[in-house]
Write a protein that holds these residues in place. Structure first.
Motif, PDB file in Angstrom:
ATOM      1  N   SER A 354       0.822  -1.215   0.000  1.00 37.85           N
ATOM      2  CA  SER A 354       0.000   0.000   0.000  1.00 37.85           C
ATOM      3  C   SER A 354       0.854   1.261   0.000  1.00 37.85           C
ATOM      4  O   SER A 354       0.444   2.294  -0.536  1.00 37.85           O
ATOM      5  CB  SER A 354      -0.930  -0.004   1.216  1.00 37.85           C
ATOM      6  OG  SER A 354      -0.171  -0.055   2.422  1.00 37.85           O
ATOM      7  N   ALA A 355       2.038   1.194   0.601  1.00 39.11           N
ATOM      8  CA  ALA A 355       2.906   2.371   0.638  1.00 39.11           C
ATOM      9  C   ALA A 355       3.349   2.793  -0.758  1.00 39.11           C
ATOM     10  O   ALA A 355       3.708   3.963  -0.975  1.00 39.11           O
ATOM     11  CB  ALA A 355       4.125   2.080   1.515  1.00 39.11           C
ATOM     12  N   GLU A 356       3.316   1.872  -1.700  1.00 40.27           N
ATOM     13  CA  GLU A 356       3.725   2.173  -3.077  1.00 40.27           C
ATOM     14  C   GLU A 356       2.542   2.599  -3.943  1.00 40.27           C
ATOM     15  O   GLU A 356       2.693   2.769  -5.142  1.00 40.27           O
ATOM     16  CB  GLU A 356       4.401   0.943  -3.688  1.00 40.27           C
ATOM     17  CG  GLU A 356       5.636   0.477  -2.905  1.00 40.27           C
ATOM     18  CD  GLU A 356       6.190  -0.828  -3.455  1.00 40.27           C
ATOM     19  OE1 GLU A 356       5.821  -1.209  -4.581  1.00 40.27           O
ATOM     20  OE2 GLU A 356       6.993  -1.466  -2.752  1.00 40.27           O
ATOM     21  N   LYS A 357       1.363   2.749  -3.317  1.00 43.83           N
ATOM     22  CA  LYS A 357       0.160   3.083  -4.086  1.00 43.83           C
ATOM     23  C   LYS A 357      -0.510   4.333  -3.499  1.00 43.83           C
ATOM     24  O   LYS A 357      -1.663   4.296  -3.045  1.00 43.83           O
ATOM     25  CB  LYS A 357      -0.802   1.898  -4.076  1.00 43.83           C
ATOM     26  CG  LYS A 357      -0.157   0.612  -4.592  1.00 43.83           C
ATOM     27  CD  LYS A 357      -1.016  -0.622  -4.356  1.00 43.83           C
ATOM     28  CE  LYS A 357      -0.285  -1.890  -4.771  1.00 43.83           C
ATOM     29  NZ  LYS A 357      -1.078  -3.109  -4.529  1.00 43.83           N
ATOM     30  N   PRO A 358       0.187   5.450  -3.488  1.00 44.25           N
ATOM     31  CA  PRO A 358      -0.360   6.662  -2.851  1.00 44.25           C
ATOM     32  C   PRO A 358      -1.630   7.172  -3.518  1.00 44.25           C
ATOM     33  O   PRO A 358      -2.458   7.803  -2.855  1.00 44.25           O
ATOM     34  CB  PRO A 358       0.791   7.662  -2.979  1.00 44.25           C
ATOM     35  CG  PRO A 358       1.630   7.156  -4.108  1.00 44.25           C
ATOM     36  CD  PRO A 358       1.533   5.674  -4.062  1.00 44.25           C
ATOM     37  N   ASP A 359      -1.785   6.918  -4.806  1.00 44.02           N
ATOM     38  CA  ASP A 359      -2.993   7.387  -5.484  1.00 44.02           C
ATOM     39  C   ASP A 359      -4.240   6.684  -4.946  1.00 44.02           C
ATOM     40  O   ASP A 359      -5.293   7.310  -4.757  1.00 44.02           O
ATOM     41  CB  ASP A 359      -2.876   7.195  -6.999  1.00 44.02           C
ATOM     42  CG  ASP A 359      -2.334   5.823  -7.379  1.00 44.02           C
ATOM     43  OD1 ASP A 359      -2.017   5.025  -6.470  1.00 44.02           O
ATOM     44  OD2 ASP A 359      -2.218   5.535  -8.584  1.00 44.02           O
ATOM     45  N   LEU A 360      -4.120   5.376  -4.665  1.00 41.22           N
ATOM     46  CA  LEU A 360      -5.260   4.644  -4.109  1.00 41.22           C
ATOM     47  C   LEU A 360      -5.526   5.071  -2.662  1.00 41.22           C
ATOM     48  O   LEU A 360      -6.686   5.167  -2.239  1.00 41.22           O
ATOM     49  CB  LEU A 360      -4.999   3.137  -4.166  1.00 41.22           C
ATOM     50  CG  LEU A 360      -4.900   2.512  -5.561  1.00 41.22           C
ATOM     51  CD1 LEU A 360      -4.701   1.009  -5.442  1.00 41.22           C
ATOM     52  CD2 LEU A 360      -6.139   2.810  -6.380  1.00 41.22           C
ATOM     53  N   VAL A 361      -4.459   5.293  -1.911  1.00 42.17           N
ATOM     54  CA  VAL A 361      -4.621   5.762  -0.533  1.00 42.17           C
ATOM     55  C   VAL A 361      -5.334   7.106  -0.517  1.00 42.17           C
ATOM     56  O   VAL A 361      -6.271   7.334   0.261  1.00 42.17           O
ATOM     57  CB  VAL A 361      -3.251   5.880   0.166  1.00 42.17           C
ATOM     58  CG1 VAL A 361      -3.405   6.516   1.553  1.00 42.17           C
ATOM     59  CG2 VAL A 361      -2.589   4.515   0.288  1.00 42.17           C
TER      60      VAL A 361
END
Length: 946
Positions: A354-361
């Motif tokens: 999840s840390a590599e997916k800031p757009d989804l966060v």
């Protein structure tokens, strides 16, 4: 294969090759970086060419009429293989046709550069169609391969018209290719174009399809641009076959995806009437001749870390399409119409990396900010499930706020409890919610409602404690006053009357990670539980076991002054007193009842009478005296004996008498009550032959005298008469026979003169208490036995033992150990300590070499006036209560020098009863008795003749 260069491989029929020295098909040239095992396992099976049936049937030799066969496949090694096979009309013999194959192997490290640019896969122009074996078997590795850069989208409309493929059919074809890559079905395609142009059109169509294939599918794609008939082959998903060669009777082929555009026949695929978000989005872009690279990058990034099968599932791309369009703001209605679907999609893709997916966060947090809370009761539970699940990964305060607001919204709704259950599934979120409430007291009502609902499910104290242990896995609860208040209230209500078991459960309550806050909480629980118990306790129903449990429960930190309820205070004092005396009954007489007022003492005595009814253990006998204590500090001996007779068996009564013979001489009321029982009670132990024998064996001078009286009074009249006047009766009889009636006067005088005196009162009274009735009457002779000696007790303040004499000249005797050796000291009435010289004339002694009393012996002492001067001497005895007794007699006025040890006047050893009578010390060792008499003439004890 690994490396940064592209390897080459060539294959045909030749006079010997790399692997074989004989004529035939073989690798004829190869780059050195290619391992031979790789070549044989992966490349050789794809070195093939199936010429068109229409040309071979007529024996066509013109190679320009034969289509090339371009093959693309990707084995599990991760390499990308692109090769081309061409028809060769004559081999090295010149008599047979053959084919020539040229392969390029792109290593896995370079593959992504190729698959993300489909033109590099399908617009090659550097394939060789022949090779001179004289040039050698080693081919160079190359850094790049030339390819064309035609924009396929610019000609896609013209292409589809030429191939007679509609946009819907293209959509079906894309669906089939994606499904094939993700599964096992194959895609077979036939084009209605001339054979010599077949591969060119196949490559164009493949490139157009690949533009709209996700990267994960491109990394698996395998295809061949021409074969004479459909055939399934490993690593190949799309096969272009010669028109008119489809065998519809072959059921294995019919199960595959068939796109026979030449025959206008499509089978195995039906996506009509269904929603396919990704395909619809693709088709919209396709219609506009737009690439979707930004979406493909987004999707590839979102799928990072997920299993391979999820990267290939069409459903993943349907979800990603909605997320992409929602994130880009192009389709705001998507979330409104499918908010749960969007959340579940976020949950799926944020579960890893999840840390590599800031757009989804960012999308998740924005959605929560917009929603504020899950206001739709039909979706709220599922919504919170998704939020909790996602927040197990993100740990966001926004999510906590969303959950809290949702709980508040449904606080009065049955959904409230279900929402909490979802929160409990993740301990960290649960703890975060509790901590959030601690930091925001306005939300304490939420916690209170939750706790009340939780405790509704449990009733018993053990159940409540188990529930508390589960809840206290969150350390933040202990810091919340609402929690402690509700927990104490619930637990207090569950404690049943007289339930020491409940209090013990609270006392033993523990959790895995105990700290000061927990200990304080537990003590609070226990203190409130004690108050509840003390308020409801029924003293008359207590048992010895429950009273003994008291000491394990009630702590010294409990201050009686803190009790506001007078009933609680009284019950506490009574129960505490009961515990003290029941737990140490042998020292019950030393317990100070000063804290108990009259009515409380009465309740204490009543409770003792109740609990001792079923107790036959001799150690509890001292409690009987406390139970029958009178208001003037006396003892109701008659009531005590009646109680004992009523509630005990004969053995117990016998044990009681044996242990309390000293009372016979000390307390006349006891003596009279005991005598009355033995004589008048229909079932007294005196009337049991065996028990009477045991009674007589008790070594007590006082008891023996009493039993003589009982025996006399219970005897038959004649026997009774003889026992009383036996010798005198014989004298009378002789006189009557010998001298007749004239002697009657002498007999009468004899009988009157020798009539038995009143019974001697045997007591340990002080000398000054023996008051003469008148000067002409002789004083009552004082007789003391071992039973009337003051016994020793366990010492305090560093003393090994203490004998409290409280006499006329001596206050007490005690032991004190220094450097391992014991000294025995006597304190006089002025509190001056004197050392006692304890020696025995024989080698035997009740003390060891350090003057420590041996096991089995006990010490006792009494004051007795042997000299008759009104100043009693101190007698110290060491006895094993069965066979041996050691006696020391000390004169208190015999020492002139201060600090000088008191020298004993007498040191003797006896084997039975010890009696102190006047100036005599009698050791009833046998017949005759051993008697020592104090002589004032010589100022010492002398042995008297018996």
């Amino acid at each position: 294969m690994t490396g940064k260069l592209i390897a080459q491989h060539m294959y045909t029929r030749e006079r010997g090759g790399v692997f074989h020295g004989t004529d035939g098909y073989d690798t004829i040239a190869i780059s050195e970086s290619l391992e031979k095992a790789f070549v044989k396992k992966y490349l050789h099976p794809f070195c093939m060419y199936h010429a068109p049936q229409t040309l071979t049937e007529r024996g066509e030799k013109d190679p320009s009429l034969y289509p090339e066969a371009v093959t693309i496949f990707q084995p599990e090694t991760g390499d990308l293989v692109i090769g081309q096979a061409v028809f060769v009309p004559a081999d090295f013999t010149g008599s047979r046709s053959t084919y020539f194959m040229h392969n390029y192997v792109i290593p896995s490290e370079l593959k992504d550069e190729w698959i993300k640019q489909p033109e590099r896969l399908f617009q090659w122009n550097e394939f060789q169609t022949s090779y001179d074996v004289e040039s050698g078997m080693v081919l160079p590795e190359v850094e790049a391969v030339e390819y064309n850069a035609t924009n396929i989208l610019a000609i896609k409309d013209e292409l589809l018209v030429r191939l007679a493929i509609s946009e819907d059919q293209f959509k079906q074809l894309l669906f089939a290719v994606m499904t094939s890559i993700a599964g096992k079905k194959k895609v077979f395609v036939s084009l209605d174009v001339p054979l010599q142009d077949y591969t060119n059109y196949a490559l164009l169509l493949l490139e157009l399809i690949t533009i709209y294939l996700p990267y994960a599918h491109r990394r698996k794609l395998g295809a061949i641009t021409f074969t004479s008939a459909p055939e399934s082959k490993n690593y190949l998903h799309v096969t272009f076959f010669e028109q008119g060669t489809l065998n519809t009777a072959d059921r294995s082929i019919e199960k595959q995806f068939i796109f026979d555009f030449a025959a206008d026949r499509i089978s195995g695929v039906d996506i009509g009437g269904q929603k396919h978000e990704y395909l619809d989005y693709m088709l919209d872009s396709f219609s506009k001749s737009e690439r979707i690279d930004s979406f493909l990058e987004f999707a590839d990034h979102a799928l990072t870390g997920l299993p391979e099968e999820q990267k290939l599932e069409l459903s993943s791309y349907y979800q990603l399409t909605d997320l992409f369009l929602t994130l880009s703001g192009k389709e705001s209605a998507l979330y409104e119409n499918n908010n749960l679907g969007i959340l579940h999609s976020l949950q799926k893709f944020l579960q890893v990396n999840s840390a590599e997916k800031p757009d989804l966060v960012e999308l998740f947090l924005n959605l929560l900010y917009q929603e504020k809370l899950a206001a739709d009761p039909n979706k709220a539970l599922v919504y919170i499930q998704a939020v909790v699940s996602i927040n197990t990964i993100l740990r966001s305060d926004n999510a906590l706020s969303f959950i809290i607001e949702t709980l508040k919204y449904y606080q009065q709704d049955p959904l409230f409890d279900k929402l909490w259950k979802e929160i409990e599934q993740d301990p960290l979120i649960y703890q975060s919610i509790i901590r959030y409430i601690n930091d925001h007291p306005d939300y304490n009502e939420l916690l209170e409602s939750y706790l009340i609902a939780q405790f509704k499910q449990v009733v018993q104290v053990e159940e409540i404690l188990y529930k508390l242990k589960q809840m206290l896995e969150s350390p933040y609860l202990l810091a919340n006053e609402t929690f402690t208040t509700v927990a104490i209230k619930k637990l207090s209500a569950a404690i049943s009357s007289n339930s020491f078991k409940d209090l013990l459960a609270i006392k033993n309550f523990s959790i895995d990670r105990e700290n000061h806050e927990f200990i304080r909480f537990k003590m609070n629980l226990l203190a409130n539980g004690m108050i509840v118990l003390l308020r409801s306790i029924r003293l008359e129903e207590l048992t010895v076991k429950e009273i003994q449990s008291y000491g394990q429960i009630f702590t010294k930190g409990l201050n009686v002054r803190d009790f506001k309820d007078t009933k609680v205070k009284e019950n506490y004092l009574i129960t505490n007193a009961l515990y003290e005396v029941v737990s140490n009954p042998t020292h019950a007489d030393t317990y100070n009842l000063g804290a108990l007022i009259g009515t409380s003492r009465g309740k204490l005595r009543s409770t003792l009478k109740q609990i001792l009814r079923s107790q036959s253990n001799p150690e509890y006998f001292p409690l009987l005296f406390m139970a029958f204590e009178t208001e003037d500090n006396g003892i109701d001996y008659q009531g005590l004996l009646e109680y004992l007779i009523k509630n005990s068996d004969n053995k117990t009564i016998l044990l009681f008498i044996r242990g309390n013979t000293r009372l016979i001489d000390q307390y006349p009321f006891f003596r009279a009550s005991l005598k009355k029982y033995l004589i008048t009670h229909p079932e007294s132990i005196w009337k049991n032959k065996d028990l009477r024998k045991e009674l007589k064996l008790i070594k007590s001078y006082s008891l023996k005298n009493l039993l003589k009286e009982v025996e006399t009074e219970t005897a038959a009249p004649l026997v009774k008469f003889l026992k009383q006047y036996g010798l005198k009766f014989l004298v009378i009889l002789v006189l009557f026979v010998g001298v007749g009636g004239g002697a009657w006067y002498g007999v009468n005088m004899l009988v009157s003169k020798d009539k038995a005196p009143e019974p001697v009162i045997k007591t340990a009274k002080k000398a000054e208490d023996n008051i003469k009735e008148d000067q002409n009457q002789s004083p009552v002779e004082i007789i003391s036995t071992l039973d009337s000696f003051k016994p020793s007790s366990v010492g305090t303040e560093g003393h090994t033992f203490t004998i409290d004499l409280e006499g006329k000249t001596a206050k007490n005797i005690y032991g004190q150990v220094q450097n391992g050796k014991q000294r025995i000291l006597l304190t006089d009435t002025t509190d001056h300590p004197w050392s006692l010289d304890i020696l025995t004339e024989s080698e035997e002694s009740p003390f060891d070499e350090n003057l420590i009393l041996k096991e089995g012996f006990s010490l006792s002492s009494i004051e007795h006036d042997f000299t008759g001067d009104g100043q009693p001497e101190v007698v110290l005895a060491a006895s094993d209560n069965s066979a041996e007794s050691y006696i020391w007699v000390f004169a208190m006025d015999g020492t002139e020098s201060e600090g000088e040890p008191l020298t004993p006047l007498l040191t003797e050893k006896g084997k039975a009863e010890v009696q102190l009578v006047g100036n005599k010390l009698i050791l009833s060792e046998g017949e005759p008795a051993l008697i020592y008499e104090f002589s004032n003439e010589v100022n010492k004890f002398v042995e008297a003749k018996n």
